[in-house]
Design a protein around this motif. Structure first.
Motif, mmCIF file in Angstrom:
data_model
loop_
_atom_site.group_PDB
_atom_site.id
_atom_site.type_symbol
_atom_site.label_atom_id
_atom_site.label_comp_id
_atom_site.label_asym_id
_atom_site.label_seq_id
_atom_site.Cartn_x
_atom_site.Cartn_y
_atom_site.Cartn_z
ATOM 1 N N ALA A 174 0.845 -1.337 -0.110
ATOM 2 C CA ALA A 174 -0.464 -0.012 0.115
ATOM 3 C C ALA A 174 0.608 1.237 -0.571
ATOM 4 O O ALA A 174 0.460 2.016 -0.611
ATOM 5 C CB ALA A 174 -0.955 0.118 1.054
ATOM 6 N N VAL A 175 2.091 1.362 0.832
ATOM 7 C CA VAL A 175 2.838 2.736 0.732
ATOM 8 C C VAL A 175 3.502 2.256 -0.695
ATOM 9 O O VAL A 175 3.752 4.218 -0.819
ATOM 10 C CB VAL A 175 4.143 1.924 2.596
ATOM 11 C CG1 VAL A 175 4.938 2.963 1.672
ATOM 12 C CG2 VAL A 175 3.442 2.369 3.152
ATOM 13 N N PHE A 176 4.215 1.432 -0.962
ATOM 14 C CA PHE A 176 4.349 1.760 -2.745
ATOM 15 C C PHE A 176 3.964 1.973 -3.540
ATOM 16 O O PHE A 176 4.206 3.280 -3.997
ATOM 17 C CB PHE A 176 5.059 0.242 -2.814
ATOM 18 C CG PHE A 176 5.205 0.280 -4.613
ATOM 19 C CD1 PHE A 176 6.251 0.632 -4.922
ATOM 20 C CD2 PHE A 176 4.508 -0.522 -5.490
ATOM 21 C CE1 PHE A 176 7.006 0.712 -6.126
ATOM 22 C CE2 PHE A 176 5.258 -0.107 -7.172
ATOM 23 C CZ PHE A 176 7.264 0.447 -7.334
ATOM 24 N N ALA A 177 2.319 1.841 -3.824
ATOM 25 C CA ALA A 177 1.317 2.420 -4.920
ATOM 26 C C ALA A 177 1.095 4.036 -4.470
ATOM 27 O O ALA A 177 1.033 4.839 -5.139
ATOM 28 C CB ALA A 177 0.274 1.575 -4.182
ATOM 29 N N ALA A 178 0.959 4.419 -2.989
ATOM 30 C CA ALA A 178 0.987 5.278 -2.335
ATOM 31 C C ALA A 178 2.214 6.705 -2.939
ATOM 32 O O ALA A 178 2.171 7.481 -4.047
ATOM 33 C CB ALA A 178 0.422 5.809 -1.618
ATOM 34 N N VAL A 179 3.297 5.536 -2.791
ATOM 35 C CA VAL A 179 4.913 6.591 -2.997
ATOM 36 C C VAL A 179 5.360 6.782 -4.239
ATOM 37 O O VAL A 179 6.074 7.505 -4.603
ATOM 38 C CB VAL A 179 5.710 6.280 -2.186
ATOM 39 C CG1 VAL A 179 5.695 6.571 -0.615
ATOM 40 C CG2 VAL A 179 6.333 4.509 -2.588
#
Length: 511
Positions: free
Chosen positions: A44-49
């Motif tokens: 989820a963090v990778f998708a956001a950043v």
């Protein structure tokens, strides 16, 4: 304000706080953190950043493009000494506008949908630059990509902070900076610097790729449990936390803690409540940190990096120096990501400001005292046009500005770069987090725009050493501000941090 809202969290009647004494609660917290499965959280963090990757790509887009457009055969697209600085700096105005709109978007659409919304102006902006037939299309494209960057700057740190747990929040909080630096390095690689030459139009097309990847991946990611609870969507919030933490973990206990904190802040912020230290203290700390971060000179140094190196006659070619500084920045942010949850935020802020102070002071003294042959200027010639000046004779003393700049970037990336964004998302109270994060972004980018616009006139009027000495004074102020005003948030949940500002009891911030 309701007196019950000032009671410490450990005295609430929920099972999360009253069942066990404080020492037992801490032991259970540690056991819970060790039991968590972080793979989905990392996804989820990778998708956001990916939004930060696009931001870093767009921020340095003018670096290889301005020289190409200054020599463009078509008068309609050719940049001159008046339009070239605007092509670089108008991005920050767009970012400030993006921060302003995020004050509403974060609370209306939610963190995830705000990030997804940023894909629209970003994609349109890149398309305008790729198909530009006039300078106005280039400038409008820069404004739109800057607007998207402002939205992501305010939304992504908050989203990451709200879906993360204390065990990895520091490391994940540094990811936006890491991805922004990666975006810049990819731009350098695709441009002329590393020989993988792409036309400036195709560079804009390449900028669309991370935007599309982000919007596709985020479709499958959950929204922030804290935001969902603030909207009364309890089942969705519980499902979101279950997806992020894993079904076989004791996520229900964390859910009750979050729910208890959200319940206290169910009402929107009123004008009268702004006077409450629970609200104005964290907002003031976050805003001043964003202001001091930009006053330290990082945006000016990055925007005019190649010109500064040319002006100080460093040994290597300016374009290779820029790529080298980018690699140093990436390496330093990675170190900060690993160290943040171990060493703590404040110690890294102290080290960061100290290194920036020494670097800026060294740069200012070097420029002031170095031989005239290495510091000569041409009347009425700005720093932007210094790339056309003949190179100075090779002298190893010119390694000093290169090393000073590398250490400045290293110091910035170790602390005042990533930690200001992380602390903003950690210390802002939930009920004001959407509005306040947008306000901090506005402060940041308006300061960056002002500095970028005044940098060249100050250099032409007083010399290049004056800005660096000013940045050194600001770095000294950063040290004082960190010691007096910034709380240590390492290992604390967002609810414990809010309880600290609500009650003033430092026991919430101790291990």
């Amino acid at each position: 304000m309701d007196p019950s809202a000032r009671e410490p969290l450990v005295r609430k009647t929920s099972s999360s706080y009253q069942t066990f004494p404080e020492s037992t609660v801490r032991r259970l917290d540690k056991e819970y953190l060790r039991s968590l499965h972080n793979q989905r959280l990392y996804l989820a963090v990778f998708a956001a950043v990916l939004g930060n990757f696009s931001f870093g790509f767009a921020l340095v887009y003018p670096s290889p493009v301005i020289p190409a457009l200054e020599a463009h055969p078509s008068p309609a697209l050719r940049l001159d000494q008046h339009t070239a600085p605007w092509f670089g700096s108008v991005f920050t105005l767009g970012a400030a506008a993006g921060g302003l709109s995020t004050m509403m978007l974060n609370d209306c659409l939610g963190r995830k949908l705000s990030i997804m919304f940023s894909a629209l102006p970003s994609a349109v902006g890149y398309a305008l630059m790729a198909s530009a037939q006039g300078v106005w299309m280039l400038l409008l494209g820069r404004v739109l990509t800057g607007y998207a960057g402002g939205v992501t700057s305010a939304s992504i740190p908050v989203y990451i902070s709200e879906i993360s747990h204390p065990g990895v929040r520091g490391m994940l909080g540094a990811c936006p900076q890491i991805m922004a630096v990666l975006g810049s390095l990819v731009l350098y690689a695709l441009g002329k610097y590393l020989g993988l030459v792409l036309d400036w139009r195709w560079l804009a097309v390449a900028g669309e790729v991370p935007v599309l990847a982000m919007i596709i991946l985020l479709c499958f990611m959950p929204n922030s449990p804290r935001f969902l609870l603030s909207q009364g969507k309890e089942e969705e919030a519980l499902g979101s936390l279950c997806w992020l933490r894993g079904k076989d973990t004791d996520y229900a206990r964390e859910y009750e803690q979050i729910k208890d904190s959200v319940r206290k802040q169910s009402r929107r912020v009123s004008c009268a409540e702004i006077k409450d230290p629970f609200l104005y203290k964290p907002i003031l700390i976050a805003g001043v940190m964003r202001f001091l971060q930009q006053l330290s000179g990082v945006t000016c140094i990055l925007v005019y990096l190649q010109s500064i190196f040319k002006r100080t006659s460093v040994i290597l070619k300016p374009e290779y120096d820029a790529a080298l500084v980018g690699l140093v920045r990436l390496f330093s942010v990675a170190i900060a990501a690993v160290s943040m949850d171990k060493a703590g935020r404040k110690i890294l802020l102290f080290v960061s400001a100290g290194v920036m102070l020494a670097s800026n002071l060294t740069m200012g003294i070097y420029i002031h005292f170095m031989p005239v042959s290495h510091n000569s200027t041409i009347a009425n010639q700005t720093l932007v046009s210094s790339a056309s000046l003949p190179a100075e004779p090779t002298n190893y003393i010119t390694l000093i500005p290169l090393l000073a700049t590398m250490f400045f970037i290293m110091g910035y990336a170790l602390g005042w770069g990533p930690i200001t964004w992380l602390l903003m998302s950690e210390i802002l109270p939930l009920k004001a987090r959407g509005v306040a994060s947008g306000l901090c972004v506005i402060v940041s980018w308006l300061t960056a725009f002002t500095l970028t616009q005044f940098f060249l006139p100050v250099v032409n009027a007083f010399g290049l050493e004056v800005p660096f000495l000013f940045f050194a004074v600001i770095s000294a102020g950063n040290i004082l501000f960190t010691g007096c005003c910034v709380p240590e948030t390492k290992g604390r949940s967002l609810e414990q941090i809010e309880a600290f500002f609500r009650t003033g009891r430092r026991s919430f911030m101790r291990r």
